[in-house]
Design an enzyme around this catalytic site. Structure first.
Site, mmCIF file in Angstrom:
data_model
loop_
_atom_site.group_PDB
_atom_site.id
_atom_site.type_symbol
_atom_site.label_atom_id
_atom_site.label_comp_id
_atom_site.label_asym_id
_atom_site.label_seq_id
_atom_site.Cartn_x
_atom_site.Cartn_y
_atom_site.Cartn_z
ATOM 1 N N TYR A 176 15.621 -1.197 20.268
ATOM 2 C CA TYR A 176 14.805 -0.163 19.597
ATOM 3 C C TYR A 176 15.266 0.010 18.152
ATOM 4 O O TYR A 176 14.446 0.026 17.217
ATOM 5 C CB TYR A 176 14.915 1.169 20.348
ATOM 6 C CG TYR A 176 14.183 2.316 19.659
ATOM 7 C CD1 TYR A 176 12.788 2.344 19.605
ATOM 8 C CD2 TYR A 176 14.883 3.370 19.060
ATOM 9 C CE1 TYR A 176 12.109 3.388 18.974
ATOM 10 C CE2 TYR A 176 14.205 4.415 18.429
ATOM 11 C CZ TYR A 176 12.815 4.419 18.388
ATOM 12 O OH TYR A 176 12.151 5.460 17.756
ATOM 13 N N LYS A 180 13.207 -0.307 14.449
ATOM 14 C CA LYS A 180 13.072 0.769 13.451
ATOM 15 C C LYS A 180 13.639 0.321 12.099
ATOM 16 O O LYS A 180 13.159 0.746 11.052
ATOM 17 C CB LYS A 180 13.733 2.051 13.969
ATOM 18 C CG LYS A 180 13.033 2.652 15.180
ATOM 19 C CD LYS A 180 11.674 3.245 14.823
ATOM 20 C CE LYS A 180 10.500 2.655 15.496
ATOM 21 N NZ LYS A 180 9.227 3.300 15.145
ATOM 22 N N THR A 213 8.658 15.040 21.677
ATOM 23 C CA THR A 213 7.387 14.378 22.019
ATOM 24 C C THR A 213 7.529 13.717 23.394
ATOM 25 O O THR A 213 8.480 13.978 24.120
ATOM 26 C CB THR A 213 7.054 13.300 20.968
ATOM 27 O OG1 THR A 213 8.059 12.280 21.057
ATOM 28 C CG2 THR A 213 7.037 13.876 19.555
HETATM 29 N N1 NAP Z 1 10.104 11.812 18.620
HETATM 30 C C1 NAP Z 1 11.152 11.503 17.889
HETATM 31 O O1 NAP Z 1 12.159 12.215 17.859
HETATM 32 C C2 NAP Z 1 11.145 10.274 17.040
HETATM 33 C C3 NAP Z 1 12.290 9.999 16.278
HETATM 34 C C4 NAP Z 1 12.276 8.896 15.433
HETATM 35 C C5 NAP Z 1 11.161 8.102 15.354
HETATM 36 N N2 NAP Z 1 10.066 8.375 16.124
HETATM 37 C C6 NAP Z 1 8.892 7.484 16.011
HETATM 38 O O2 NAP Z 1 7.723 8.260 15.942
HETATM 39 C C7 NAP Z 1 6.609 7.475 16.387
HETATM 40 C C8 NAP Z 1 5.732 8.312 17.304
HETATM 41 O O3 NAP Z 1 6.438 8.599 18.487
HETATM 42 P P1 NAP Z 1 6.340 9.990 19.262
HETATM 43 O O4 NAP Z 1 7.677 10.613 19.170
HETATM 44 O O5 NAP Z 1 5.149 10.763 18.858
HETATM 45 O O6 NAP Z 1 6.205 9.449 20.770
HETATM 46 P P2 NAP Z 1 5.034 9.558 21.856
HETATM 47 O O7 NAP Z 1 4.702 10.987 22.100
HETATM 48 O O8 NAP Z 1 5.488 8.728 23.003
HETATM 49 O O9 NAP Z 1 3.796 8.872 21.125
HETATM 50 C C9 NAP Z 1 3.778 7.483 20.920
HETATM 51 C C10 NAP Z 1 2.341 7.041 20.719
HETATM 52 O O10 NAP Z 1 2.319 5.621 20.589
HETATM 53 C C11 NAP Z 1 1.321 5.111 21.465
HETATM 54 N N3 NAP Z 1 1.604 3.740 21.904
HETATM 55 C C12 NAP Z 1 2.669 3.281 22.596
HETATM 56 N N4 NAP Z 1 2.523 1.980 22.871
HETATM 57 C C13 NAP Z 1 1.346 1.599 22.325
HETATM 58 C C14 NAP Z 1 0.628 0.374 22.290
HETATM 59 N N5 NAP Z 1 1.090 -0.742 22.883
HETATM 60 N N6 NAP Z 1 -0.555 0.341 21.646
HETATM 61 C C15 NAP Z 1 -1.049 1.452 21.063
HETATM 62 N N7 NAP Z 1 -0.429 2.644 21.077
HETATM 63 C C16 NAP Z 1 0.746 2.721 21.720
HETATM 64 C C17 NAP Z 1 1.358 6.069 22.627
HETATM 65 O O11 NAP Z 1 0.193 5.916 23.402
HETATM 66 P P3 NAP Z 1 0.196 6.238 24.991
HETATM 67 O O12 NAP Z 1 0.038 7.719 25.112
HETATM 68 O O13 NAP Z 1 -0.968 5.465 25.474
HETATM 69 O O14 NAP Z 1 1.512 5.773 25.552
HETATM 70 C C18 NAP Z 1 1.442 7.400 21.903
HETATM 71 O O15 NAP Z 1 0.172 7.808 21.452
HETATM 72 C C19 NAP Z 1 7.209 6.223 17.022
HETATM 73 O O16 NAP Z 1 7.084 5.146 16.124
HETATM 74 C C20 NAP Z 1 8.696 6.573 17.189
HETATM 75 O O17 NAP Z 1 9.532 5.437 17.141
HETATM 76 C C21 NAP Z 1 10.039 9.444 16.943
#
Ligand code: NAP
Length: 307
Positions: A176, A180, A213
């Protein structure tokens, strides 16, 4: 200096495509706030039902919002190509937000033969960006914003090997972290290439700190509800800052008057929470050799060259 939501400019006549907009995640709040300012938003994701849920939730709050949907599975290059063709009907795009992602998933390879996290978090977005670039150029003021993470700092190395080669030991977290780091290497190389090619598009990046999330539960269980997944999801939401806050650095990178190559993140301790500002990266993310090498590996893997 911190950026606030009140600074989000009017979005009338602007179209932004956001990947990963499922309700409860960061992308949903990015799309919601852009729509609130009068922007047209295109919700892109892999599940028709979850896209419909996100659209309905936006319309619950903003009945007149201009919302479009685009089905795309970023872990499948054929799906990305089909989606990009379908996206032709959208006309000029002012911003593409590469937000969708998965974290620390068990070992799996995609239909294209790539490790799943690398495919979803980097190679799929790399292809989507290249295929949508003409529409971003057409707007005359395009922006590509890619969502990275503080985890980029713990990456052992950039993923520069042949992505179809399945040898070696797989560890979920280092894999992962490497994706990133790839998000940042990609952003800085894209920005450099856009300047050389004199395209009216900028590349920026953002990270949300730690936001509550569905990311943790999705990564662990492949879903965010049902049995232990519900408990893990609730715990994650209780610990992290609200997703609406986590979306702010992404909104800042998407709309503030900033130069290409800018990286935005929360300004609080350890960049884990708080109002967004411009932040720094690891030295590894600024390595121009790795930026170029990743670009070349990615072009070969997905079969296109750009810009
Ligand atoms: N939350 C944090 O603390 C955090 C920290 C650092 C970075 N991030 C980054 O923030 C971004 C958003 O994550 P989030 O925290 O909002 O997580 P999340 O709630 O799990 O949302 C992730 C989104 O990506 C979609 N997704 C996953 N696999 C996919 C695929 N193969 N094709 C199309 N869409 C896909 C998911 O769709 P489904 O609902 O269909 O699974 C969901 O809509 C990510 O890039 C993550 O690495 C998050």
């Amino acid at each position: 200096m911190s950026w606030r939501l009140t600074e989000l400019p009017d979005q009338t006549d602007r179209t932004t495509l956001v990947t990963g907009c499922t309700v409860g995640g960061l992308g949903f709040h990015v799309a919601l706030e852009l729509a609130r300012r009068g922007g047209r938003v295109v919700l892109a994701g892999r599940s028709v039902d979850r896209l419909a849920g996100a659209e309905a939730a936006i319309h619950d709050e903003l009945p007149d919002a201009a919302v479009d949907r685009l089905v795309v599975d970023l872990a499948d290059l054929t799906s990305v190509r089909l989606a990009a063709t379908e996206a032709g009907r959208l006309g000029p795009l002012h911003a593409l937000v590469n937000n969708a992602g998965v974290m620390a998933t068990p070992y799996a390879r995609t239909v294209d033969g790539f490790e799943q996290q690398l495919a979803t978090n980097h190679l799929g977005p790399f292809l989507l960006t290249g295929l949508l670039l003409p529409q971003l150029v057409e707007s005359g003021d395009g922006r590509v914003v890619t969502v990275s993470s503080q985890m980029h700092r713990v990456a052992r190395a950039a993923p520069l090997g042949d992505p179809r080669h399945s040898g070696g030991r797989y560890s979920r977290w280092p894999a992962y972290a490497a994706t990133k780091l790839a998000n940042l290497l990609f952003t800085f190389e894209l920005e450099r290439r856009l300047r050389v090619a004199d395209r009216p598009v900028k590349a920026l990046a953002a990270h949300p700190g730690y936001s509550g999330t569905h990311l943790v539960a999705n990564g662990r269980f492949g879903r965010s509800s049902g049995g232990v997944a519900s408990i893990v999801d609730a715990a994650s939401r209780a610990i992290g800052q609200a997703p609406a806050m986590g979306a702010l650095p992404v909104l800042m990178a998407t709309t503030a008057d900033l130069p290409g190559g800018t990286y935005c993140g929360p300004g609080g301790p350890g960049e884990m929470r708080g109002l967004p500002r411009v932040v720094g990266t690891s030295r590894q993310a600024r390595d121009e050799h790795d930026q170029r090498a990743l670009w070349e590996v990615s072009e070969r893997a997905v079969g296109i060259t750009y810009p």
